[in-house]
Design an enzyme around this catalytic site. Structure first.
Site: not given
Ligand SMILES: Cc1cc2nc3c(=O)[nH]c(=O)nc-3n(C[C@H](O)[C@H](O)[C@H](O)COP(=O)(O)OP(=O)(O)OC[C@H]3O[C@@H](n4cnc5c(N)ncnc54)[C@H](O)[C@@H]3O)c2cc1C
Length: 377
Positions: A156, A340, A242, A338
């Site tokens: 990501f 459709g 950030e 808006h």
């Molecule tokens: C378009 C896009 C761009 C991005 N760009 C970057 C980038 O440039 N660099 C980078 O490093 N990352 C990037 N990311 C990653 C992004 O920061 C992560 O997706 C985000 O931090 C969530 O981590 P995860 O996807 O592993 O979800 P997970 O950590 O697996 O979480 C899944 C779900 O569980 C919940 N959850 C997790 N822990 C807890 C807790 N303790 N209590 C309650 N709920 C919890 C979360 O809130 C979420 O709803 C990007 C993501 C996207 C989609």
């Protein structure tokens, strides 16, 4: 409504940014959405126009201005939902890491080239197995003489296809957990570095988001940012900015969505009158106007605190979760008004709807933001 914060130099900068967006971004954004990435050339043009690293000191090639120029840049891009160019991440997230923690040599080697748009940057924290829980990072950097040998996988990663230089979050001492984290600069032309595919997303269509692979990548120890095993502390220090940047993007889109929807509902007729004349439309727009105003006052307070160096971690987390959740609600309401046409990507509200969703996820999810706020109580 940001008037109280801005001065004349910001108005002048806004004119430059606006002209650039009209000439160099607007005509190409739909094509970039098709190709999944912006043209490399755009970065050089933005550098030439003085729009990159505006808040980095002039001695390192930056604009030597304050954080408000970063705010202006986001506003000018996001009020048309031009989310493709990853300028915010490059100028206001990666550059500060190098400025605050890089050695003098690293600053002089990279910041001027970043400001000119010759070098595009990314930051790689997230891995396939861990995102919210950065203590779980498994990418390793093992000392071997004057080098680190980096192994692991990231996913990501914004600017992932274009990046020439990546701040990689690694474990230099896995036994220490979070306290064994370091930030290491990896150049994309090093042997053993590879990019995965450009990931297909529901929004941010013009922004490249990629997997990155590190297979025995040797980088000199001088590429370390700051001190070994201090990376987690540095992340905690930089994440409020950030998160504020994401909140600024959210409020810009909220305000823009309100404007588009007022204009659209005034022009569209149903049952012999403008959509805007139905009481439901009037009440929905009244609600959005109120929410946009509250959002702006809160955001401006956060920006003002940040300018004074007083934006703390919980307040930035509050701004991030609350304003991005509000963004989701507002764009949904405005899309509904808006009809459709709101579902057609040629209308900015449709792109805003698709782009809004990720604001509640990246930079720390809503749930993690609430954890941070709750811990501070
Ligand atoms: C378009 C896009 C761009 C991005 N760009 C970057 C980038 O440039 N660099 C980078 O490093 N990352 C990037 N990311 C990653 C992004 O920061 C992560 O997706 C985000 O931090 C969530 O981590 P995860 O996807 O592993 O979800 P997970 O950590 O697996 O979480 C899944 C779900 O569980 C919940 N959850 C997790 N822990 C807890 C807790 N303790 N209590 C309650 N709920 C919890 C979360 O809130 C979420 O709803 C990007 C993501 C996207 C989609």
């Amino acid at each position: 409504m940001t008037e109280p914060l801005f001065r004349e130099e910001h108005a002048l900068f806004r004119e430059t940014a606006r002209r650039f967006v009209e000439a160099e971004v607007a005509p190409h954004h739909a094509r970039w959405e098709q190709q999944g990435v912006v043209d490399r050339e755009l970065w050089r043009k933005a550098g030439e126009a003085g729009l990159l690293l505006t808040a980095i000191p002039e001695e390192y090639g930056g604009g030597g201005a304050d954080f408000l120029t970063s705010v202006v840049m986001i506003e000018e891009m996001m009020r048309h939902v031009y989310s493709g160019p990853g300028f915010r991440l490059h100028s206001d997230i990666v550059a500060p890491y190098i400025l605050h923690y890089g050695s003098e040599d690293l600053k002089r080697a990279w910041l001027p080239r970043m400001a000119r748009g010759e070098v595009v940057t990314a930051i790689a924290m997230t891995e396939p197995g861990t995102g919210s829980d950065l203590q779980g990072v498994r990418t390793s950097a093992v000392r071997d003489g004057n080098h680190y040998v980096v192994n692991g996988q990231k996913t990501f990663i914004t600017n992932g296809q274009l990046a020439d230089l990546i701040v990689v979050v690694c474990k230099t001492d896995p036994a220490l957990g979070a306290k064994g984290t370091s930030l290491i600069l990896v150049e994309a032309d090093r042997a053993g570095f590879a990019r995965g595919r450009n990931l297909d997303k529901i929004g941010l269509k013009a922004q490249d988001t990629s997997e990155l692979f590190f297979d025995d990548v040797r980088v000199p120890i001088t590429n370390l940012l700051g001190e070994e095993n201090q990376g987690f502390r540095y992340l905690m220090q930089e994440l409020p900015q950030e998160r504020l940047l994401i909140a600024i993007s959210a409020v810009t889109v909220i305000e823009a969505a309100l404007e588009w929807t007022i204009a659209y509902t005034r022009g569209r007729q149903a049952f012999g009158r403008a959509i805007a004349d139905f009481q439901n439309t009037r009440f929905k727009l009244a609600e959005v106007k109120t929410e946009a105003h509250v959002a702006r006052v809160f955001l401006n307070d956060c920006i003002a605190r940040h300018l004074r160096g007083e934006l703390d971690v919980p307040t930035a987390a509050m701004a991030k979760w609350w304003l991005t959740e509000l963004m989701g609600k507002v764009v949904d309401t405005c899309l509904q008004l808006h009809g459709g046409y709101g579902y057609m990507t040629e209308f900015p509200i449709a792109r805003a709807y698709a782009d809004a969703r990720v604001h509640r996820i990246y930079g720390g999810t809503t749930e993690i933001m609430k954890e941070i706020v709750a811990r501070s109580l």
